[in-house]
Design an enzyme around this catalytic site. Structure first.
Site, PDB file in Angstrom:
ATOM      1  N   GLU A  25       0.897  -1.354  -0.080  1.00 59.54           N
ATOM      2  CA  GLU A  25      -0.025   0.148  -0.118  1.00 59.54           C
ATOM      3  C   GLU A  25       0.998   1.319   0.030  1.00 59.54           C
ATOM      4  O   GLU A  25       1.950   1.159   0.363  1.00 59.54           O
ATOM      5  CB  GLU A  25      -0.971   0.041   1.159  1.00 59.54           C
ATOM      6  N   LYS A 160      -2.766  -1.912  16.378  1.00 54.68           N
ATOM      7  CA  LYS A 160      -2.228  -1.456  17.508  1.00 54.68           C
ATOM      8  C   LYS A 160      -3.033  -0.731  18.446  1.00 54.68           C
ATOM      9  O   LYS A 160      -4.081  -0.723  18.126  1.00 54.68           O
ATOM     10  CB  LYS A 160      -1.122  -0.447  17.045  1.00 54.68           C
TER      11      LYS A 160
HETATM   12  N1  PSU Z   1      -1.543   1.621  10.545  1.00 55.65           N
HETATM   13  C1  PSU Z   1      -0.347   1.787  10.617  1.00 55.65           C
HETATM   14  N2  PSU Z   1       0.281   2.459   9.603  1.00 55.65           N
HETATM   15  C2  PSU Z   1      -0.595   3.118   8.503  1.00 55.65           C
HETATM   16  C3  PSU Z   1      -1.894   2.846   8.661  1.00 55.65           C
HETATM   17  C4  PSU Z   1      -2.624   2.215   9.569  1.00 55.65           C
HETATM   18  O1  PSU Z   1       0.480   1.320  11.362  1.00 55.65           O
HETATM   19  O2  PSU Z   1       0.127   3.826   7.713  1.00 55.65           O
HETATM   20  C5  PSU Z   1      -2.924   3.331   7.309  1.00 55.65           C
HETATM   21  C6  PSU Z   1      -3.355   2.361   6.386  1.00 55.65           C
HETATM   22  O3  PSU Z   1      -3.265   2.660   5.230  1.00 55.65           O
HETATM   23  C7  PSU Z   1      -4.565   1.902   6.815  1.00 55.65           C
HETATM   24  C8  PSU Z   1      -5.051   3.441   7.121  1.00 55.65           C
HETATM   25  O4  PSU Z   1      -5.415   1.261   6.029  1.00 55.65           O
HETATM   26  O5  PSU Z   1      -4.018   3.928   7.806  1.00 55.65           O
HETATM   27  C9  PSU Z   1      -6.322   3.333   7.942  1.00 55.65           C
HETATM   28  O6  PSU Z   1      -6.807   4.636   8.068  1.00 55.65           O
HETATM   29  P1  PSU Z   1      -8.276   4.836   8.933  1.00 55.65           P
HETATM   30  O7  PSU Z   1      -8.060   4.374  10.279  1.00 55.65           O
HETATM   31  O8  PSU Z   1      -8.344   6.378   8.744  1.00 55.65           O
HETATM   32  O9  PSU Z   1      -9.200   4.308   8.260  1.00 55.65           O
END
Ligand code: PSU
Ligand code: MN
Length: 303
Positions: A25, A160
């Protein structure tokens, strides 16, 4: 669909020949890590996939095209532009395509594009989930809905504790998403290798995981799978240190009224600052560990 999708020549060739491909990603590049570590990590991830004889397909939206497989210039552009690139999840795709704009894809959007391209395995660091306090804010990541409906297996290091781990697992159960623990019975907690929560199934080999993915595909019903891979013990963070940083970051987010798509990037950046960069080092190691497992699974699937 074909006119929106743009595969790099290497990814297109690998898919045609039935060779293993692993999706990666790009929100993690632009919003998940600071420059220049984000660029270094993106390059290392691609190299790690190639080590196992698989082809990396980093996913992003560039000029309105849904790209699987980026050039090094595109990686560098996403890394340098950082949070000024749109963080693109499911809801953002139609608008970015129509505007011929750029976007860094979250887990959800990367799954959509991987599935369109015919890529079955995707490796990253962490997924979005049910946030703490979601019973009031309703902040539940679109990543979970995507896992329920899109046929891509996602390798991550668990969830996390900026998230509510228990509620995230309940949500995945409701949505019928299998949660696999690679060599573990408990859900890894990203920076630490264990938590108080159980995964659905423990599997000890990439082949076992590939067999489950193949069975899911052959039955033909929608949905993906979550493969949780514990951070190697030598790179894990002391629980007390990381818990304290997360608590403080959550408090600050609350005080500053951070909401919606800004929440996860804010928390990640604050936790990194509060740990003096130690969390970033752990983050990079666990991503590489996940990418290696993703490559091994993709190789088994291609056999
Ligand atoms: N968790 C991480 N690093 C990240 C993300 C999540 O440790 O970069 C990113 C991923 O791309 C995930 C997104 O899909 O954050 C989720 O965002 P939200 O909680 O706004 O859906
Ligand atoms: Mn959210």
């Amino acid at each position: 669909m074909k006119e929106f999708l743009k595969l790099s020549p290497a990814v297109e060739k690998a898919l045609k020949e039935g060779r293993p491909v692993v999706a990666l990603e790009s929100t993690i590049i632009s919003h998940g890590m600071p420059y220049p570590q984000n660029l270094e990590t993106a390059r290392l991830c691609e190299a790690e996939v190639r080590k196992y004889g698989a082809e990396p397909a980093t996913v992003a939206i560039i000029g309105g095209k849904l790209c699987a497989g980026l050039t090094d210039e595109e990686l560098e552009y996403l890394a340098r532009t950082g949070t000024k690139v749109t963080k693109a999840s499911r809801r953002d795709l139609p608008v970015l395509v129509a505007r011929k704009a750029d976007g860094a894809t979250t887990v959800a959007a990367t799954m959509i594009i991987a599935a369109m391209a015919g890529i079955r395995v995707f490796a990253t660091g962490g997924i979005g989930g049910v946030h703490r306090g979601a019973e009031v804010t309703m902040d539940i990541s679109a990543d979970l809905e995507e896992l329920a409906q899109t046929p891509v297996a996602v390798v991550c290091a668990g969830a996390k504790s900026i998230l509510d781990l228990g509620l995230t697992l309940e949500y995945l159960e409701t949505k019928g998403v299998p949660v696999i623990g690679y060599g573990t019975e408990t859900l890894p907690a990203f920076y630490t290798y264990e938590s108080d929560f159980k995964v659905d199934y423990r599997m000890d080999t990439p082949k076992e995981i590939a067999d489950a993915i193949a069975a899911q595909r052959e039955m033909g019903y929608p949905g993906g799978m979550l493969i949780t891979n514990p951070i190697p013990h030598e790179y894990a963070m002391p629980k007390a240190v990381i818990d304290q940083a997360i608590e403080q970051a959550l408090r600050e987010a609350n005080e500053q009224g951070i909401k919606g798509k800004a929440t996860t990037p804010f928390l990640l950046a604050r936790v990194c600052e509060l740990t003096g960069g130690d969390s970033l080092k752990s983050n990079i190691r666990l991503v590489l560990n996940n990418v290696a497992l993703g490559a091994k699974i993709a190789c088994e699937l291609a056999k």
